[in-house]
Design an enzyme around this catalytic site. Structure first.
Site, mmCIF file in Angstrom:
data_model
loop_
_atom_site.group_PDB
_atom_site.id
_atom_site.type_symbol
_atom_site.label_atom_id
_atom_site.label_comp_id
_atom_site.label_asym_id
_atom_site.label_seq_id
_atom_site.Cartn_x
_atom_site.Cartn_y
_atom_site.Cartn_z
ATOM 1 N N ASP A 170 0.827 -1.208 0.000
ATOM 2 C CA ASP A 170 0.000 0.000 0.000
ATOM 3 C C ASP A 170 0.871 1.272 0.000
ATOM 4 O O ASP A 170 1.901 1.327 0.676
ATOM 5 C CB ASP A 170 -0.878 -0.028 1.261
ATOM 6 C CG ASP A 170 -1.847 1.139 1.339
ATOM 7 O OD1 ASP A 170 -2.659 1.283 0.407
ATOM 8 O OD2 ASP A 170 -1.789 1.898 2.332
ATOM 9 N N GLU A 208 1.404 -0.225 -4.942
ATOM 10 C CA GLU A 208 0.573 0.909 -5.341
ATOM 11 C C GLU A 208 1.424 2.172 -5.368
ATOM 12 O O GLU A 208 1.893 2.627 -4.323
ATOM 13 C CB GLU A 208 -0.575 1.097 -4.345
ATOM 14 C CG GLU A 208 -1.436 2.314 -4.674
ATOM 15 C CD GLU A 208 -2.277 2.822 -3.499
ATOM 16 O OE1 GLU A 208 -3.353 3.371 -3.744
ATOM 17 O OE2 GLU A 208 -1.846 2.682 -2.340
#
Ligand code: CA
Length: 550
Positions: free
Chosen positions: A251, A287
């Site tokens: 993330d 990401e």
């Protein structure tokens, strides 16, 4: 009449699922909900008049067990509930694996499942446990085993840009600062007494120190340079890899050191090297929410994949190709864009695997982009899923779910049937009313022209032809540049061709004198169910269709 129709729907659904080895749970739940949905079933039966053309091109499945897969992103909270509390859970998901497998997905990305204070769980309290709302470590082990029985790989969200303020590391650090004591955990975070030195500063308890909370006051940013922290995080990754997890989705890698890609790439390299070193065939996707050039630089880290944001969302290449572009050469430019991705990524890292996606939990859903036009929703799915790389599909896109505006709306309960059922979840507390334009999965399974069956056919073709995911892309300038995209994909010695009709009108392509000459149809999809035909020098493509030639 009503009973007869319901019975026939029920039978068809059960038959459609009977090929699954352990379809009992799934078919039972879907059949059960169908039985309760006479009104909706009546409605959809009346409106479903069109049928698809006969299809004679089914090939043997040819799924290679590597990192070029088709992943399904699941938000556990809103997916399937096993115990009736309205919150999705790991056992609920496990009971739906037959459905996921039947769709052709062979990977699952689980959004965070660790203990957390929020419904979305991106603020982790304990990296080595499961949130009680979702189940237990035993439930997770069972889910993993059930995935692996079905050749589905499972990756989990690994949120290391920040923790929860309730994480033990942070609590001990703040307590030490308040008491003027030392603690090894102080350096796990970015504390300073000088507020201006901190990006997004928040007061650390009753101390005169501040901490960085880039996303939220309850999400203190970690100092990922700290060697003890890295050792702890390695232990955490090893814990999950030992359990059988197949990798991680990292993330917010862009915010490790906001505005400093070089440092972010170093952190990503450390993470990726550790995971690959610990378990060789594990998969890491990160990401980095950036444009294509800025994102692709992160492949220098050796990470397997980065999400290809440039093709996603309402402003991305896929949506533009389907009508938001004013270009007269929109279809051909789509082919050129795919070739550019391929060329650029392989120039940075020979192991780079693109990770295309169209929507995710942070974006509005496709249904809204296209004003609920099912042809375009289907075609967006095809453009995404026929890309090279490891493709991701956000849960619910395969049934054209709605969801835009606040984040909670984008994470609405999966619609297992239009009438609702015991297996439905209630969704996040702050979700507004989300109105879906299309039927639930049970009804769509029974409608051969549904979005669901279109997705299923696209994934089937992807799973029949390994060249689609793995091939090197070459854009061919064939046919009308506004509506026809034609690409060649070369994988080893094998060449395959994809021809897309990206328009609402039938299109004809003459293969004579092109690389398409002499090729035969391997399979196709068409949004309205029309047939693709190929007779010597005339390839006829119905509106919004894609054909694979070999
Ligand atoms: Ca539950």
């Amino acid at each position: 009449m009503k009973i007869l129709k319901t019975l026939s729907v029920l039978l068809t659904v059960v038959m459609a699922l009977s090929s699954c080895s352990k379809a009992a749970d799934t078919s039972e739940s879907i059949a059960q909900t169908t039985a309760n949905s006479t009104e909706t079933t009546e409605n959809s039966a009346q409106t479903t008049t069109a049928t698809a053309a006969e299809y004679n091109y089914t090939q043997e499945l040819n799924v290679i067990d590597d990192k070029y897969r088709t992943f399904y992103e699941v938000f556990v909270y809103s997916y399937a509930d096993s115990d009736g509390d309205g919150i999705g859970d790991l056992n609920g998901l496990a009971a739906k694996l037959d459905y996921i497998q039947e769709m052709g997905f062979n990977g699952i990305w689980l959004m965070p499942i660790n203990p957390s204070t929020t419904y979305h769980k991106y603020d982790v309290i304990d990296y080595m446990d499961i949130d009680k709302e979702y189940g237990t470590l035993e439930d997770f082990q069972n889910l993993l085993n059930e995935c692996h029985k079905r050749d589905i790989r499972l990756i989990m969200d690994f949120v290391v840009n920040h923790t929860s303020t309730r994480h033990e590391w942070f609590k001990q650090a703040v307590s030490a600062l308040e008491n003027g004591e030392d603690s090894p955990y102080i350096d796990y975070y970015n504390f300073s007494q000088n507020k201006s030195e901190i990006d997004q500063p928040y007061k650390a308890g009753n101390s005169d120190w501040y901490y960085e909370g880039k996303f939220w006051s309850e999400m203190p940013d970690l100092n990922l340079e700290n060697e003890s922290l890295r050792a702890d995080l390695e232990e955490i990754m090893a814990f999950w890899l030992d359990m059988g997890v197949d990798g991680f989705r990292i993330d917010a890698a862009k915010e490790f050191y906001s505005g400093n890609p070089e440092k972010n790439i170093e952190v990503l390299k450390w993470l990726s090297d550790f995971v690959h070193g610990y378990k060789e065939d594990s998969y890491v996707v990160a990401e980095v929410w950036e444009g294509f050039t800025a994102m692709s630089k992160y492949y220098e880290s050796g990470v397997d994949s980065l999400f290809n944001f440039a093709f996603s969302q309402e402003t991305g290449v896929i949506a533009k190709t389907l009508g938001f572009s004013k270009s007269k050469n929109a279809a051909r430019e789509f082919g050129a864009a795919m070739e550019t991705v391929d060329t650029k990524l392989s120039s940075i890292s020979e192991n780079a695997i693109d990770a295309p996606f169209f929507t995710n939990h942070d974006t509005a859903r496709a249904s809204g982009f296209f004003n609920r036009d099912s042809d375009k929703i289907k075609m967006a799915g095809a453009l995404n899923l026929f890309m090279s790389g490891n493709v991701f599909v956000y849960y619910g896109e395969e049934i054209g779910m709605s969801g835009s505006g606040r984040d909670e709306n984008k994470r609405a309960p999966y619609v297992w049937s239009s009438s609702g059922s015991d297996f439905d979840t209630v969704g996040p507390a702050d979700m507004e009313t989300v109105t879906h334009s299309f039927d639930g999965a049970a009804e769509q399974l029974d409608d051969e022209l549904s979005i669901l069956n279109f997705y299923k056919q696209v994934i089937r073709i992807r799973n029949e032809n390994p060249e689609i995911a793995r091939g090197t892309v070459e854009n061919l300038e064939i046919g009308d540049a506004a509506s026809i995209c034609a690409v060649k994909k070369t994988y080893g010695e094998s060449e395959i061709f994809l021809v897309y009709n990206i328009s609402d009108e039938e299109a004809t392509v003459n293969p004579a004198g092109t690389e398409l000459a002499g090729k035969a149809i391997r399979g196709y999809v068409s949004a309205q169910g029309g047939e693709v035909t190929l007779v010597s020098d005339e390839l006829v493509l119905p509106p919004y269709s894609v054909v694979v030639l070999k």
